[in-house]
Motif scaffolding. Sequence first.
Motif, PDB file in Angstrom:
ATOM      1  N   LEU A 140       9.855   9.609  -2.079  1.00  0.00           N
ATOM      2  CA  LEU A 140       9.260   8.333  -2.492  1.00  0.00           C
ATOM      3  C   LEU A 140       9.874   7.185  -1.701  1.00  0.00           C
ATOM      4  CD1 LEU A 140       7.232   7.010  -4.395  1.00  0.00           C
ATOM      5  CD2 LEU A 140       9.078   6.762  -6.075  1.00  0.00           C
ATOM      6  N   HIS A 141      11.148   7.307  -1.383  1.00  0.00           N
ATOM      7  CA  HIS A 141      11.820   6.293  -0.565  1.00  0.00           C
ATOM      8  C   HIS A 141      11.170   6.216   0.817  1.00  0.00           C
ATOM      9  CE1 HIS A 141      15.993   4.371   0.460  1.00  0.00           C
ATOM     10  NE2 HIS A 141      14.999   3.509   0.483  1.00  0.00           N
ATOM     11  N   ALA A 142      10.817   7.374   1.365  1.00  0.00           N
ATOM     12  CA  ALA A 142      10.136   7.398   2.665  1.00  0.00           C
ATOM     13  C   ALA A 142       8.765   6.744   2.566  1.00  0.00           C
ATOM     14  CB  ALA A 142      10.000   8.837   3.147  1.00  0.00           C
ATOM     15  N   VAL A 143       8.058   6.996   1.467  1.00  0.00           N
ATOM     16  CA  VAL A 143       6.761   6.346   1.254  1.00  0.00           C
ATOM     17  C   VAL A 143       6.935   4.837   1.171  1.00  0.00           C
ATOM     18  CG1 VAL A 143       4.847   6.064  -0.372  1.00  0.00           C
ATOM     19  CG2 VAL A 143       5.734   8.350   0.127  1.00  0.00           C
ATOM     20  N   GLN A 144       7.965   4.395   0.468  1.00  0.00           N
ATOM     21  CA  GLN A 144       8.251   2.967   0.348  1.00  0.00           C
ATOM     22  C   GLN A 144       8.448   2.335   1.725  1.00  0.00           C
ATOM     23  OE1 GLN A 144      12.217   1.711  -0.863  1.00  0.00           O
ATOM     24  NE2 GLN A 144      11.306   0.393  -2.450  1.00  0.00           N
ATOM     25  N   HIS A 145       9.269   2.969   2.546  1.00  0.00           N
ATOM     26  CA  HIS A 145       9.519   2.435   3.883  1.00  0.00           C
ATOM     27  C   HIS A 145       8.249   2.452   4.730  1.00  0.00           C
ATOM     28  CE1 HIS A 145      14.117   3.344   3.620  1.00  0.00           C
ATOM     29  NE2 HIS A 145      13.769   2.242   2.992  1.00  0.00           N
ATOM     30  N   GLY A 146       7.490   3.525   4.619  1.00  0.00           N
ATOM     31  CA  GLY A 146       6.240   3.602   5.378  1.00  0.00           C
ATOM     32  C   GLY A 146       5.271   2.492   5.003  1.00  0.00           C
ATOM     33  N   MET A 147       5.205   2.179   3.718  1.00  0.00           N
ATOM     34  CA  MET A 147       4.302   1.112   3.276  1.00  0.00           C
ATOM     35  C   MET A 147       4.816  -0.252   3.700  1.00  0.00           C
ATOM     36  SD  MET A 147       3.064   2.491  -0.486  1.00  0.00           S
ATOM     37  CE  MET A 147       2.025   1.052  -0.760  1.00  0.00           C
ATOM     38  N   PHE A 148       6.128  -0.455   3.655  1.00  0.00           N
ATOM     39  CA  PHE A 148       6.674  -1.729   4.136  1.00  0.00           C
ATOM     40  C   PHE A 148       6.338  -1.937   5.614  1.00  0.00           C
ATOM     41  CE2 PHE A 148      10.066  -1.988   0.657  1.00  0.00           C
ATOM     42  CZ  PHE A 148       9.434  -3.048   0.025  1.00  0.00           C
ATOM     43  N   ILE A 149       6.457  -0.894   6.401  1.00  0.00           N
ATOM     44  CA  ILE A 149       6.158  -1.007   7.833  1.00  0.00           C
ATOM     45  C   ILE A 149       4.660  -1.206   8.054  1.00  0.00           C
ATOM     46  CG2 ILE A 149       6.159   0.253  10.024  1.00  0.00           C
ATOM     47  CD1 ILE A 149       8.774   1.602   9.066  1.00  0.00           C
ATOM     48  N   THR A 150       3.828  -0.435   7.365  1.00  0.00           N
ATOM     49  CA  THR A 150       2.380  -0.533   7.539  1.00  0.00           C
ATOM     50  C   THR A 150       1.862  -1.917   7.176  1.00  0.00           C
ATOM     51  OG1 THR A 150       2.071   1.818   7.098  1.00  0.00           O
ATOM     52  CG2 THR A 150       0.150   0.388   6.807  1.00  0.00           C
ATOM     53  N   PHE A 151       2.219  -2.386   6.000  1.00  0.00           N
ATOM     54  CA  PHE A 151       1.707  -3.679   5.550  1.00  0.00           C
ATOM     55  C   PHE A 151       2.401  -4.836   6.252  1.00  0.00           C
ATOM     56  CE2 PHE A 151       0.441  -0.893   2.005  1.00  0.00           C
ATOM     57  CZ  PHE A 151      -0.919  -1.179   1.997  1.00  0.00           C
ATOM     58  N   GLY A 152       3.625  -4.605   6.739  1.00  0.00           N
ATOM     59  CA  GLY A 152       4.277  -5.619   7.559  1.00  0.00           C
ATOM     60  C   GLY A 152       3.552  -5.810   8.875  1.00  0.00           C
ATOM     61  N   VAL A 153       3.158  -4.702   9.498  1.00  0.00           N
ATOM     62  CA  VAL A 153       2.376  -4.783  10.736  1.00  0.00           C
ATOM     63  C   VAL A 153       1.054  -5.499  10.490  1.00  0.00           C
ATOM     64  CG1 VAL A 153       1.050  -3.398  12.389  1.00  0.00           C
ATOM     65  CG2 VAL A 153       3.424  -2.785  11.878  1.00  0.00           C
ATOM     66  N   LEU A 154       0.380  -5.147   9.407  1.00  0.00           N
ATOM     67  CA  LEU A 154      -0.894  -5.807   9.085  1.00  0.00           C
ATOM     68  C   LEU A 154      -0.685  -7.303   8.875  1.00  0.00           C
ATOM     69  CD1 LEU A 154      -2.568  -3.270   6.613  1.00  0.00           C
ATOM     70  CD2 LEU A 154      -3.101  -3.649   9.030  1.00  0.00           C
ATOM     71  N   MET A 155       0.410  -7.685   8.228  1.00  0.00           N
ATOM     72  CA  MET A 155       0.668  -9.097   7.962  1.00  0.00           C
ATOM     73  C   MET A 155       0.869  -9.891   9.242  1.00  0.00           C
ATOM     74  SD  MET A 155       3.401 -11.433   7.812  1.00  0.00           S
ATOM     75  CE  MET A 155       4.914 -10.520   7.481  1.00  0.00           C
ATOM     76  N   TRP A 156       1.546  -9.288  10.249  1.00  0.00           N
ATOM     77  CA  TRP A 156       1.800  -9.996  11.503  1.00  0.00           C
ATOM     78  C   TRP A 156       0.609  -9.967  12.453  1.00  0.00           C
ATOM     79  CZ3 TRP A 156       5.478 -13.226  11.187  1.00  0.00           C
ATOM     80  CH2 TRP A 156       6.691 -12.935  10.582  1.00  0.00           C
ATOM     81  N   MET A 157      -0.309  -9.024  12.275  1.00  0.00           N
ATOM     82  CA  MET A 157      -1.421  -8.873  13.214  1.00  0.00           C
ATOM     83  C   MET A 157      -2.269 -10.143  13.371  1.00  0.00           C
ATOM     84  SD  MET A 157      -1.642  -6.021  14.950  1.00  0.00           S
ATOM     85  CE  MET A 157      -3.344  -5.538  15.252  1.00  0.00           C
ATOM     86  N   PRO A 158      -2.619 -10.857  12.304  1.00  0.00           N
ATOM     87  CA  PRO A 158      -3.421 -12.073  12.505  1.00  0.00           C
ATOM     88  C   PRO A 158      -2.723 -13.127  13.362  1.00  0.00           C
ATOM     89  CG  PRO A 158      -3.512 -11.377  10.212  1.00  0.00           C
ATOM     90  CD  PRO A 158      -2.447 -10.547  10.874  1.00  0.00           C
TER      91      PRO A 158
END
Length: 297
Positions: A140-158
């Motif tokens: 679950l910790h790995a999922v947490q990190h994966g989601m932080f990275i995924t949504f962090g990338v999406l946040m910076w993309m615009p």
Amino acid sequence: MFGAVSFAPLQLAPATIAGVLYAVRAHHLGQRGKAVPVWRQSCFYGGLAVIVVSLTALGDLAGETFVAHMSEHLLIGDLATLLLVLGLTGPLLAPLLRIHLLDPLRVLTHPLIALPLWAFDLYLWHLPALHEAAVRHEALHAVQHGMFITFGVLMWMPLFGPLPKPPWFGNLAKLFYIIAVRLLGGVLGNVLLWSGTVLYPVYGEPVSDQTTAAAIMMIESSFVTLGLFGWLFFRAARESEERQQLLELAAARGVELSEERAARAVSAGRGDELRRRIEAGGLTAAGHPGTKLSWDS
């Protein structure tokens, strides 16, 4: 602050795969004469390095203190993702963009979608029950990190990504976007700072551990915000100068170019392309003032 280095293959494997794929694609583009700028490659590899170092150097401590865990999340979900996005270009993403099944996912980089998704993810993982579950369970910790990275990338993309932005998402909209991101993070930081009670007993630490983590979060946010404001100011100044140069060039070549179209081209990073088209149009239209230049940015 750093403890023994730990390795988590489940979390480090994606970074390794991403680095290999990026290197192969960048090499291929270089052979075709479309080399990825060195500074962009440095940003991407730097982002991967931040992720790997954070997970290995802070991995054990992140399960023991909230300060370490918060530092880990800020490094991988905020700073590393910013570097990853800065390392991307349109040609690099072209193979993915040609997969039509992925077309619906492009909407996730729209600023009005990317921002709420990032905020939802941020607050979701700071709910005490879910956060403590991630501390206790490695998967679950790995999922947490994966989601932080995924949504962090999406946040910076615009702000920094190579995909097309909505016409209305100019510098003023970017300013409000940056403010919204920092305010959303600031609200969470203040809750952690002023709650007066331990929200995550899993660490077994006093409330000072939580307040220190919140202070680190808010300090990091302040520095990032100042940097973004500076970037936006210089971007606006550069775009204004480039737009004026294009308008003057068009007028000198007898090519019709509206200020709106010039602004759209510059904002999309296609100023050089428009400049070449103006020069070509000017040569073709010599002696014929008012020739209209077709431009769809």
